[in-house]
Write an enzyme that holds these catalytic residues in place. Structure first.
Site, short mmCIF file in Angstrom:
data_model
loop_
_atom_site.label_atom_id
_atom_site.label_comp_id
_atom_site.label_asym_id
_atom_site.label_seq_id
_atom_site.Cartn_x
_atom_site.Cartn_y
_atom_site.Cartn_z
N ARG A 1 63.39 3.56 22.69
CA ARG A 1 64.68 3.34 23.54
C ARG A 1 64.32 2.17 24.43
O ARG A 1 65.04 1.55 24.84
CB ARG A 1 64.92 4.58 24.39
N ARG B 1 72.00 7.71 29.00
CA ARG B 1 72.57 7.86 30.55
C ARG B 1 73.26 6.65 30.93
O ARG B 1 74.14 6.53 31.74
CB ARG B 1 71.49 8.47 31.63
N ARG C 1 69.59 13.66 38.09
CA ARG C 1 70.03 12.39 38.05
C ARG C 1 71.67 12.44 37.99
O ARG C 1 72.48 12.12 37.25
CB ARG C 1 69.72 11.50 36.76
N ASP D 1 58.83 3.48 37.37
CA ASP D 1 58.65 3.23 36.21
C ASP D 1 57.49 2.93 35.51
O ASP D 1 56.94 2.91 34.54
CB ASP D 1 59.42 2.26 35.46
N CYS E 1 68.29 14.45 32.83
CA CYS E 1 67.28 14.41 31.52
C CYS E 1 66.09 14.83 31.81
O CYS E 1 65.84 15.64 33.02
CB CYS E 1 67.27 12.97 31.38
#
Ligand code: EPZ
Length: 420
Positions: free
Chosen positions: A398, A93, A122, A306, A117
């Site tokens: 990732r 993204r 988003r 996060d 996602c």
């Protein structure tokens, strides 16, 4: 595809070196497009998202040279295409971050809409509205954002909600716009500051990055420059939580304690003994089980979304009961069901989850869904009886450089095997 096999872990002990921040290197690599000469970016983490971004820039015609130890040269002057195609954007993204630079420097862009996602819809409406406010002509059709512009015009942009990449995209655009742009309710994340510092090193005139109000005086040209990416505060926090739940003692090097204050405060509340230096953090549990700590996520400098999944694992194994509330994304609890399959005692109520700690979890085959949820399943497996198999490891790759190697160095029983 690979999977990770984890057979528990003794208390994690030793030292681990932190890599450059994923969420700083991605906007910085996009910002190289603004330059009229080559930039050399160092402390680049070896991550799939970085490889994807470099493929994106190379497809546009930029000349990318990968040095040793992940120093990357980007020469944007050979660019000959202004498109970010769907097949790349859907894998990452953050490709949306080329939109601002392409429109500001080249007056054109065709960028696939990122789509949602696992953690939420988003949308990127704030990115688009901001560019329109600066004079870009933007249409959306066939799943693509098609933008055309003469020289962008500085203006006042007040964000309805705090958006990290929205702030970054429009900051990059404003750097080359005509006149002054004032951002209000801007994101204050350290990765936004790192991008701003890189832009300033290129010749941009930016004041207030890291606060909610940012002033940008547009300039006519930006030059490529050398820049070293800020260390990853979320990778740092992930290893600290690993040491916390396994009741170990680790030292995290090549990091920045000052940008992790809200997480360190919560770890201390959980009973961790933490000391810090200029570029290191030491966490020592003195062999004790962590205590439950309630958290509520919000934009920086408050507790980062996060780190939410990691603290769900901490609370799953802590002494007591806690409440974790997710305020940034609408669907960032996918790890809960996987943790419940490992024996975690969790009850979801809307955007909150109540967690009653248990001493041990049970190993099980579990599925990674998003980057941080995946890392959290590894942390849970360290304190589980029996083997845990974490599938879809590409999510983890990732955002975490060599995660199984780094945890193995700290004592964990973890290995990567092909997932046939
Ligand atoms: C960045 O995503 C990070 N990614 C995310 O990290 C991080 O979780 C997030 O910021 C919040 O800190 C990168 O920096 C590459 P937002 P971003 O725009 O910018 C809504 C990870 O694990 N919103 O700050 O996409 C949005 O839906 C990743 O490393 C709009 O409604 O997040 C969300 O609810 C995951 N319209 C909220 O704002 C918009 O135009 C915050 O999103 C933009 C955002």
């Amino acid at each position: 595809m690979d999977k990770l096999l984890i057979d528990g872990s003794p208390p994690l002990t030793g030292e681990v070196k932190i890599s450059g921040a994923k969420n700083a290197v991605l906007p910085i690599l996009a910002a190289t497009l603004l330059g009229s000469s080559t930039s050399t970016i160092s402390n680049v983490p070896h991550l799939n998202d970085v490889t994807t971004t470099m493929s994106l820039l190379a497809r546009m015609g930029c000349t990318i040279t990968m040095g040793d130890n992940m120093v990357v040269d980007v020469d944007p002057t050979t660019i000959n295409d202004y498109t970010a195609a769907y097949e790349l954007v859907r894998t990452m993204r953050a490709s949306i971050l080329v939109l601002g630079p392409l429109v500001a420097r080249y007056g054109q862009a065709e960028v696939s809409l990122p789509g949602g996602c696992a953690i939420g819809a988003r949308p990127v409406n704030l990115h688009i509205e901001g560019l329109r406010a600066m004079g870009a002509d933007i249409s959306i059709d066939g799943g693509y954002i098609r933008a055309r512009a003469g020289r962008l015009q500085g203006t006042r942009i007040a964000f309805d909600m705090v958006t990290v990449t929205g702030t970054e995209n429009l900051l990059m655009a404003a750097a080359l716009a005509k006149g002054e742009t004032v951002f209000e309710n801007a994101a204050r994340e350290p990765e936004v500051v790192d991008l701003a510092n890189y832009l300033i090193a290129m010749g941009a005139k930016i004041e207030g990055a890291g606060t909610s109000t940012i002033h940008v005086q547009g300039v006519d040209q930006l030059m490529g420059t050398d820049y070293s990416v800020v260390p990853d505060r979320i990778e740092t926090g992930t290893y600290l939580v690993g040491a916390c739940v396994t009741r170990g003692k680790i030292k995290v090097r090549d990091t920045v304690p000052e940008i992790l204050t809200s997480v360190l405060d919560k770890l201390r509340e959980a009973g961790a003994h933490i000391t810090t230096g200029e570029d290191w953090i030491e966490l020592d549990m003195k062999g004790q089980r962590p205590k439950s700590v309630s958290i509520s996520t919000a934009p920086y400098p408050d507790f980062p979304t996060d780190m939410q999944a990691q603290f769900c694992v901490l609370n799953a194994l802590a002494d007591g009961t806690a409440k974790v509330t997710e305020n940034v994304f609408e669907n960032r609890f996918m790890h809960i069901s996987e943790l419940q399959r490992m024996g975690a005692d969790m009850t979801v109520d809307g955007n909150s989850v109540t967690i009653r700690g248990v001493e041990r979890l049970k190993g099980a085959p579990v599925m990674a869904t998003d980057l941080r949820a995946s890392a959290s399943l590894i942390l849970a497996a360290f304190m589980a009886d029996g083997q845990t198999e974490v599938g879809r490891v590409y999510h983890i790759d990732r955002g975490y450089e060599r995660i199984e190697e780094k945890f193995h160095m700290l004592g964990a029983e973890i290995q990567r095997v092909p997932d046939r």
